[in-house]
Design a protein around this motif. Structure first.
Motif, PDB file in Angstrom:
ATOM      1  N   PHE A 109      20.611  11.960  14.399  1.00 21.16           N
ATOM      2  CA  PHE A 109      19.317  11.322  14.634  1.00 21.16           C
ATOM      3  C   PHE A 109      18.269  12.332  15.099  1.00 21.16           C
ATOM      4  CE2 PHE A 109      22.258   7.793  14.788  1.00 21.16           C
ATOM      5  CZ  PHE A 109      21.584   6.813  14.083  1.00 21.16           C
ATOM      6  N   LEU A 110      18.696  13.383  15.779  1.00 23.23           N
ATOM      7  CA  LEU A 110      17.734  14.421  16.161  1.00 23.23           C
ATOM      8  C   LEU A 110      17.182  15.116  14.925  1.00 23.23           C
ATOM      9  CD1 LEU A 110      16.356  16.025  18.420  1.00 23.23           C
ATOM     10  CD2 LEU A 110      18.317  17.576  18.396  1.00 23.23           C
ATOM     11  N   ARG A 111      18.049  15.471  13.993  1.00 19.40           N
ATOM     12  CA  ARG A 111      17.592  16.108  12.759  1.00 19.40           C
ATOM     13  C   ARG A 111      16.780  15.143  11.903  1.00 19.40           C
ATOM     14  NH1 ARG A 111      22.138  18.696  14.367  1.00 19.40           N
ATOM     15  NH2 ARG A 111      22.404  20.895  13.814  1.00 19.40           N
ATOM     16  N   LEU A 112      17.180  13.891  11.894  1.00 21.19           N
ATOM     17  CA  LEU A 112      16.410  12.898  11.145  1.00 21.19           C
ATOM     18  C   LEU A 112      15.006  12.759  11.726  1.00 21.19           C
ATOM     19  CD1 LEU A 112      16.138  10.626   9.067  1.00 21.19           C
ATOM     20  CD2 LEU A 112      17.230   9.089  10.712  1.00 21.19           C
ATOM     21  N   GLY A 113      14.890  12.741  13.046  1.00 23.51           N
ATOM     22  CA  GLY A 113      13.577  12.657  13.666  1.00 23.51           C
ATOM     23  C   GLY A 113      12.701  13.854  13.337  1.00 23.51           C
ATOM     24  N   GLU A 114      13.282  15.047  13.335  1.00 22.24           N
ATOM     25  CA  GLU A 114      12.500  16.245  13.004  1.00 22.24           C
ATOM     26  C   GLU A 114      12.004  16.188  11.561  1.00 22.24           C
ATOM     27  OE1 GLU A 114      11.506  18.391  14.996  1.00 22.24           O
ATOM     28  OE2 GLU A 114      12.761  18.161  16.768  1.00 22.24           O
ATOM     29  N   ALA A 115      12.868  15.764  10.648  1.00 17.55           N
ATOM     30  CA  ALA A 115      12.454  15.679   9.248  1.00 17.55           C
ATOM     31  C   ALA A 115      11.356  14.636   9.059  1.00 17.55           C
ATOM     32  CB  ALA A 115      13.658  15.344   8.370  1.00 17.55           C
ATOM     33  N   LEU A 116      11.506  13.483   9.712  1.00 14.89           N
ATOM     34  CA  LEU A 116      10.485  12.437   9.594  1.00 14.89           C
ATOM     35  C   LEU A 116       9.171  12.863  10.232  1.00 14.89           C
ATOM     36  CD1 LEU A 116      12.685   9.310  10.387  1.00 14.89           C
ATOM     37  CD2 LEU A 116      11.720   9.934   8.169  1.00 14.89           C
ATOM     38  N   ALA A 117       9.251  13.617  11.327  1.00 12.37           N
ATOM     39  CA  ALA A 117       8.025  14.095  11.959  1.00 12.37           C
ATOM     40  C   ALA A 117       7.264  15.043  11.037  1.00 12.37           C
ATOM     41  CB  ALA A 117       8.362  14.791  13.279  1.00 12.37           C
ATOM     42  N   HIS A 118       7.995  15.864  10.285  1.00 11.54           N
ATOM     43  CA  HIS A 118       7.333  16.783   9.347  1.00 11.54           C
ATOM     44  C   HIS A 118       6.716  16.035   8.163  1.00 11.54           C
ATOM     45  CE1 HIS A 118       9.530  20.009  11.465  1.00 11.54           C
ATOM     46  NE2 HIS A 118       8.582  20.794  10.999  1.00 11.54           N
ATOM     47  N   THR A 119       7.294  14.902   7.793  1.00 16.26           N
ATOM     48  CA  THR A 119       6.706  14.129   6.700  1.00 16.26           C
ATOM     49  C   THR A 119       5.526  13.282   7.142  1.00 16.26           C
ATOM     50  OG1 THR A 119       8.257  12.292   7.066  1.00 16.26           O
ATOM     51  CG2 THR A 119       8.931  14.005   5.519  1.00 16.26           C
ATOM     52  N   GLY A 120       5.305  13.175   8.445  1.00 14.07           N
ATOM     53  CA  GLY A 120       4.209  12.365   8.952  1.00 14.07           C
ATOM     54  C   GLY A 120       4.585  10.936   9.259  1.00 14.07           C
ATOM     55  N   ASP A 121       5.843  10.591   9.092  1.00 14.31           N
ATOM     56  CA  ASP A 121       6.300   9.229   9.404  1.00 14.31           C
ATOM     57  C   ASP A 121       6.671   9.179  10.881  1.00 14.31           C
ATOM     58  OD1 ASP A 121       7.252   6.687   9.414  1.00 14.31           O
ATOM     59  OD2 ASP A 121       8.684   6.946   7.775  1.00 14.31           O
ATOM     60  N   HIS A 122       5.653   9.147  11.729  1.00 15.01           N
ATOM     61  CA  HIS A 122       5.888   9.240  13.168  1.00 15.01           C
ATOM     62  C   HIS A 122       6.551   7.984  13.737  1.00 15.01           C
ATOM     63  CE1 HIS A 122       3.758  13.011  13.415  1.00 15.01           C
ATOM     64  NE2 HIS A 122       2.707  12.489  12.796  1.00 15.01           N
ATOM     65  N   ARG A 123       6.324   6.852  13.116  1.00 16.61           N
ATOM     66  CA  ARG A 123       6.937   5.621  13.623  1.00 16.61           C
ATOM     67  C   ARG A 123       8.461   5.705  13.549  1.00 16.61           C
ATOM     68  NH1 ARG A 123       9.025   1.175  11.441  1.00 16.61           N
ATOM     69  NH2 ARG A 123       8.523   1.937   9.347  1.00 16.61           N
ATOM     70  N   ARG A 124       8.979   6.088  12.387  1.00 17.80           N
ATOM     71  CA  ARG A 124      10.437   6.226  12.242  1.00 17.80           C
ATOM     72  C   ARG A 124      10.957   7.432  13.006  1.00 17.80           C
ATOM     73  NH1 ARG A 124      11.818   6.517   6.193  1.00 17.80           N
ATOM     74  NH2 ARG A 124      13.926   6.558   7.065  1.00 17.80           N
ATOM     75  N   ALA A 125      10.133   8.453  13.152  1.00 17.95           N
ATOM     76  CA  ALA A 125      10.565   9.622  13.915  1.00 17.95           C
ATOM     77  C   ALA A 125      10.783   9.274  15.377  1.00 17.95           C
ATOM     78  CB  ALA A 125       9.539  10.747  13.770  1.00 17.95           C
ATOM     79  N   VAL A 126       9.868   8.475  15.927  1.00 25.65           N
ATOM     80  CA  VAL A 126      10.027   8.045  17.326  1.00 25.65           C
ATOM     81  C   VAL A 126      11.313   7.250  17.497  1.00 25.65           C
ATOM     82  CG1 VAL A 126       9.053   6.546  19.100  1.00 25.65           C
ATOM     83  CG2 VAL A 126       7.565   8.112  17.846  1.00 25.65           C
ATOM     84  N   ALA A 127      11.575   6.337  16.559  1.00 25.65           N
ATOM     85  CA  ALA A 127      12.802   5.532  16.643  1.00 25.65           C
ATOM     86  C   ALA A 127      14.046   6.414  16.570  1.00 25.65           C
ATOM     87  CB  ALA A 127      12.807   4.497  15.521  1.00 25.65           C
ATOM     88  N   ALA A 128      14.022   7.443  15.722  1.00 21.20           N
ATOM     89  CA  ALA A 128      15.181   8.332  15.596  1.00 21.20           C
ATOM     90  C   ALA A 128      15.387   9.148  16.867  1.00 21.20           C
ATOM     91  CB  ALA A 128      14.994   9.256  14.391  1.00 21.20           C
ATOM     92  N   PHE A 129      14.312   9.680  17.437  1.00 25.31           N
ATOM     93  CA  PHE A 129      14.435  10.464  18.668  1.00 25.31           C
ATOM     94  C   PHE A 129      14.935   9.604  19.827  1.00 25.31           C
ATOM     95  CE2 PHE A 129      11.092  13.391  16.765  1.00 25.31           C
ATOM     96  CZ  PHE A 129      11.995  14.405  16.524  1.00 25.31           C
TER      97      PHE A 129
END
Length: 234
Positions: A109-129
């Protein structure tokens, strides 16, 4: 090891039985042969499946590489390769698949959050972190995940603020004796609260700036004459 121990005990008992039968039936060789065959059939019926299981396991470990613990370990190679190439969308897809296969692994989930943050999908990135922080067994790594979540929080989304508070409460319950973690979480909470307040003030200011002057000023002609005379005496 349990299978090896069980088979070892069975072989020892079988050898002792064969020896006792040979001594007891020394003068009756035909009886001894049939008795020995019966003992062998009994041992094969009781412990034959352990022999097959042990042999197949040894062959599988000899053919395959790695240890048994490597089977349950997520493979980050494809996702990390996409991250190095800058292909963050495909990296997010790879880590999403790993998150479904390993829903209890915080590193996924940490790596998933980093990837989503780079794509600009901050909503899903927050949930992953936040999910990573709740799964972590180390307070330092959990604090890092919470900080990355605050980096992606949207100041105009109160739902994310609630999600952060719920996740941080669970993390604090998991590490109740970590005073440093508690102080850092409190500081992040104050920071988020300040950002939300500033966002509300700035949005109101922006709304006022966008209004035309005629909407903010009240025309004097629209006021009754009595009110004009009252406010502005001669």
């Amino acid at each position: 090891m349990h299978e090896v121990a069980a088979l070892g005990c069975a072989l020892i008992l079988g050898g002792l039985e064969m020896r006792f039968l040979r001594e007891a039936l020394e003068r009756f060789p035909v009886y001894y042969v049939f008795s020995a065959i019966g003992v062998l059939i009994t041992l094969s019926a009781l412990y034959g499946h352990l022999v097959a299981s042990l042999i197949s396991r040894l062959l599988l470990e000899w053919i395959t590489t790695g240890t048994e613990s490597d089977i349950d370990r997520p493979l980050f190679g494809a996702g990390e390769a996409c991250m190095r190439r800058g292909d963050y969308a495909n990296a997010a897809r790879e880590f999403t698949v790993l998150a479904r296969l390993h829903p209890r692994d915080p590193a996924v989930f940490l790596r998933l959050g980093e990837a989503l943050a780079h794509t600009g999908d901050h909503r899903r990135a927050v949930a992953a972190f936040l999910r990573c922080a709740q799964l972590e067994s180390n307070s330092s790594r959990a604090l890092h995940a919470l900080r990355r979540a605050t980096d992606c929080l949207s100041p105009d989304n109160p739902e994310q603020k609630k999600q952060f508070r719920d996740a941080s409460d669970k993390v604090l319950q998991q590490f109740p004796e970590d005073t440093h973690l508690a102080s850092q979480v409190e500081a992040m909470d104050r920071q988020i609260e300040g950002e939300f307040v500033n966002a509300g003030v700035s949005s109101q200011t922006t709304a006022l700036k966008t209004l035309p002057a005629s909407d903010m000023l009240e025309r004097l002609d629209d006021l009754p004459n009595d009110d004009v005379d009252k406010d502005y005496p001669a």
